[in-house]
Design an enzyme around this catalytic site. Structure first.
Site, PDB file in Angstrom:
ATOM      1  CB  SER A 159      -0.922  -4.801  -4.046  1.00  0.00           C
ATOM      2  OG  SER A 159      -1.047  -6.164  -3.676  1.00  0.00           O
ATOM      3  CE  LYS A 191      -2.065  -7.711  -7.223  1.00  0.00           C
ATOM      4  NZ  LYS A 191      -1.397  -7.718  -5.913  1.00  0.00           N
ATOM      5  CG  ASP A 245       0.957 -14.744   2.855  1.00  0.00           C
ATOM      6  OD1 ASP A 245      -0.052 -14.250   3.390  1.00  0.00           O
ATOM      7  OD2 ASP A 245       2.090 -14.252   2.945  1.00  0.00           O
ATOM      8  CB  SER A 266      -5.389  -6.173  -4.942  1.00  0.00           C
ATOM      9  OG  SER A 266      -4.002  -5.979  -4.769  1.00  0.00           O
ATOM     10  CG  ASN A 267      -6.572 -12.340  -8.838  1.00  0.00           C
ATOM     11  OD1 ASN A 267      -5.576 -13.048  -8.764  1.00  0.00           O
ATOM     12  ND2 ASN A 267      -7.773 -12.835  -9.029  1.00  0.00           N
ATOM     13  CG  ASN A 268      -1.683 -11.252  -4.308  1.00  0.00           C
ATOM     14  OD1 ASN A 268      -1.506 -10.076  -4.610  1.00  0.00           O
ATOM     15  ND2 ASN A 268      -1.867 -11.633  -3.061  1.00  0.00           N
ATOM     16  CG  HIS A 270       7.684  -8.745   3.425  1.00  0.00           C
ATOM     17  ND1 HIS A 270       7.262  -7.701   4.211  1.00  0.00           N
ATOM     18  CD2 HIS A 270       6.645  -9.620   3.404  1.00  0.00           C
ATOM     19  CE1 HIS A 270       6.040  -7.934   4.669  1.00  0.00           C
ATOM     20  NE2 HIS A 270       5.637  -9.090   4.198  1.00  0.00           N
ATOM     21  CB  THR A 314      -4.969  -0.386  -2.207  1.00  0.00           C
ATOM     22  OG1 THR A 314      -5.465  -1.576  -2.843  1.00  0.00           O
ATOM     23  CG2 THR A 314      -6.056   0.664  -2.242  1.00  0.00           C
ATOM     24  N   GLY A 315      -2.077  -1.098  -1.621  1.00  0.00           N
ATOM     25  CA  GLY A 315      -1.123  -2.159  -1.319  1.00  0.00           C
ATOM     26  C   GLY A 315      -1.088  -2.420   0.167  1.00  0.00           C
TER      27      GLY A 315
END
Length: 511
Positions: free
Chosen positions: A94, A97, A187, A343-345, A396, A456-457
């Site tokens: 993440s 982002k 996911d 961290s909203n995908n 990935h 973060t990620g």
């Protein structure tokens, strides 16, 4: 008369005999020597170079077999202070982002708003609208049930009580590819992998578009099952309740997952009668249909009915249709808060498609990623040195180096939107959810608490942290930590990141 050498020798022996006969008044090793050793070791520890401190942390055995990239730069001038595998391309998770957020601010602007429109191609005769009612989505990921309720009230105020036509969802603002190219099937049932549509709905103000909230709690059910509640309430999804109530103190083990390719949500496991709430954000299959189902319910709540032949369907709005109601989203500056801090995908992918639509004329991942690549290149990163595959970091296959990330974070400091960008980053140790975000439970002690602002990620085998921190003597630093191919727990790997950042926060740059 004795010779002088003989007299000197006799005097030497007499002195030795006298000293040996004296009581021992000194310890075998002077006390001041112990103190000096301790002070000396402390001085050595304090005077270790930044490189020595970080290198010692990277010797952690949990990183055996992993690939680690770490870069630290001065924020004032971009000077490189530390680099370990800084040019090695790694998966950012993440931290992607950071690129998406910067590109959105640069191309769309901090005041940018999404829009949703209600249109009709018919005429109002008395209290009946003869024609179709369209809800046209333009990518707004912040659309809520309350907004649909407001649309319904506005239509009611215009005198509409019956609609003799279809309810049509127009999602043509984007293409019909719902999932990014590298998203794992594992996911897809959850909010982390929700489908992206130009017409979508969020269950609350976290703006996890294309999801419903499923709550499981104890009940007094005679069937021996837990109570399951869906928000917003809708029959677009079907709950399959396979739970079992157990006695107080029993195991609480609830699983909530949607079947792939359907809107059947399977809820199973055990819930004790004194258990606590279990909650999950579950993605829906085909968000456009989800909006239509909830909007039709909102219209019915206002007493607006459709004729028996009416259908819910997808389609493009005809050019002659007239706008009868509309709504704009919050500005991008506010939307970045849940995007970056939580961290909203889904927001990352919506922003990517929106940049493609606005800047390239096509709401696709390919065009949106082209926009992000252009912005990153304009910042000064060589296009051949990175690979972007989505806007959220779930892929990935996305690759970028720690040096490149710090280069981006350094150069954007001069942009007029930088304050908005920096404010959107999670703040270490700040417990308020929309301030601390994903760092609210990390780096909770001085000198890191409230000082570190970083993204973060976390995906399988990958943990990352990049952002800004001020050292003990007031030197603002930019850092990027990319940990790839690790097999340890996420908590233990994140602790290594924390330790590196604590070194930066506590370091003093001696002149």
């Amino acid at each position: 008369m004795k010779s002088k050498p003989f007299l000197k020798m006799m005097l030497f022996f007499i002195v030795i005999i006298i000293v040996a006969s004296l009581p021992s008044v000194f310890p075998e090793e002077p006390l001041f020597l112990e103190a000096s050793k301790e002070d000396h070791s402390m001085t050595l520890a304090e005077n270790k170079t930044l490189e020595e401190k970080i290198n010692s942390l990277l010797e952690n055995e949990q990183l055996d077999g992993a690939v680690v990239g770490v870069t630290v730069k001065q924020a004032a001038n971009g000077d490189l202070l530390y680099s370990h595998n800084g040019d090695i391309r790694l998966h950012p998770a993440s931290n992607m982002k950071l690129l998406t957020g910067a590109a959105a601010l640069e191309t769309l602007g901090s005041d940018y708003q999404f829009q949703t429109e209600i249109l009709s191609d018919g005429e109002l005769n008395g209290n009946t609208l003869h024609g179709n009612l369209f809800i046209k989505g333009k990518g707004d990921p912040t659309l809520l049930k309350s907004d649909l309720n407001q649309f319904a009230r506005e239509l009611k105020a215009q005198g509409i009580e019956t609609i003799d036509g279809d309810l049509v969802g127009d999602d043509t603002w984007y293409d019909d590819v719902r999932l990014s190219q590298d998203l794992n099937w594992s996911d897809e049932p959850f909010h982390t992998g929700a489908q992206v549509s130009a017409l979508t709905l969020s269950p609350n103000e976290d703006y996890d578009a294309g999801t419903v909230i499923v709550d499981v709690m104890p009940s007094e059910s005679t069937e021996g099952k837990a109570q399951v509640r869906v928000s917003p309430e809708t029959d677009y999804v079907t709950i399959v309740n396979q739970t079992q109530l157990v006695q107080a103190g029993g195991a609480q083990d609830i699983s909530i997952e949607r079947e792939h390719g359907t809107n059947r949500i399977i809820v199973e496991g055990t819930m004790p009668v004194n258990g606590t709430l279990s909650r999950s954000w579950v993605s829906v299959w085909e968000p456009t249909g989800y909006v239509l189902a909830v909007f039709r319910d909102a219209l019915a709540e206002q007493g607006i009915q459709f004729t028996d032949e009416s259908r819910n369907m997808s389609g493009a709005t005809p050019e002659q249709a007239q706008v009868v109601a509309s709504k704009k989203s919050i500005p991008l500056s506010e939307l970045l808060i849940p995007f970056m801090k939580l961290s909203n995908n889904g927001l990352g992918e919506a922003l990517t498609k929106e940049m493609g639509k606005v800047m390239r004329g096509a709401g696709t991942w390919d065009k949106g990623l082209e926009v992000i690549e252009d912005v990153v290149t304009e910042i000064g990163v060589e296009r051949e040195s990175f690979l972007l595959r989505d806007g959220s970091g779930m892929s990935h296959k996305t690759l970028i180096s720690a040096n490149n990330i710090t280069h981006i974070l350094y150069n954007i400091q001069s942009e007029n939107w930088f304050d908005v960008f920096e404010y959107s980053l999670p703040v270490a140790g700040e417990t308020e959810r929309l301030i601390g975000g994903t760092l609210r439970n990390r780096l909770t002690k001085e000198p890191a608490k409230g000082n570190v602002k970083a993204k973060t990620g976390l995906i399988t085998g990958v943990s990352t942290l990049s952002g800004y921190v001020t050292s003990l003597d007031g030197e603002k630093l930019i850092f990027s930590i990319l940990l790839n191919n690790h097999l340890g727990s996420s908590e233990s790997i994140q602790e290594i990141e924390n330790e590196i950042v604590m070194v930066l926060a506590g370091h003093e740059f001696l002149e």
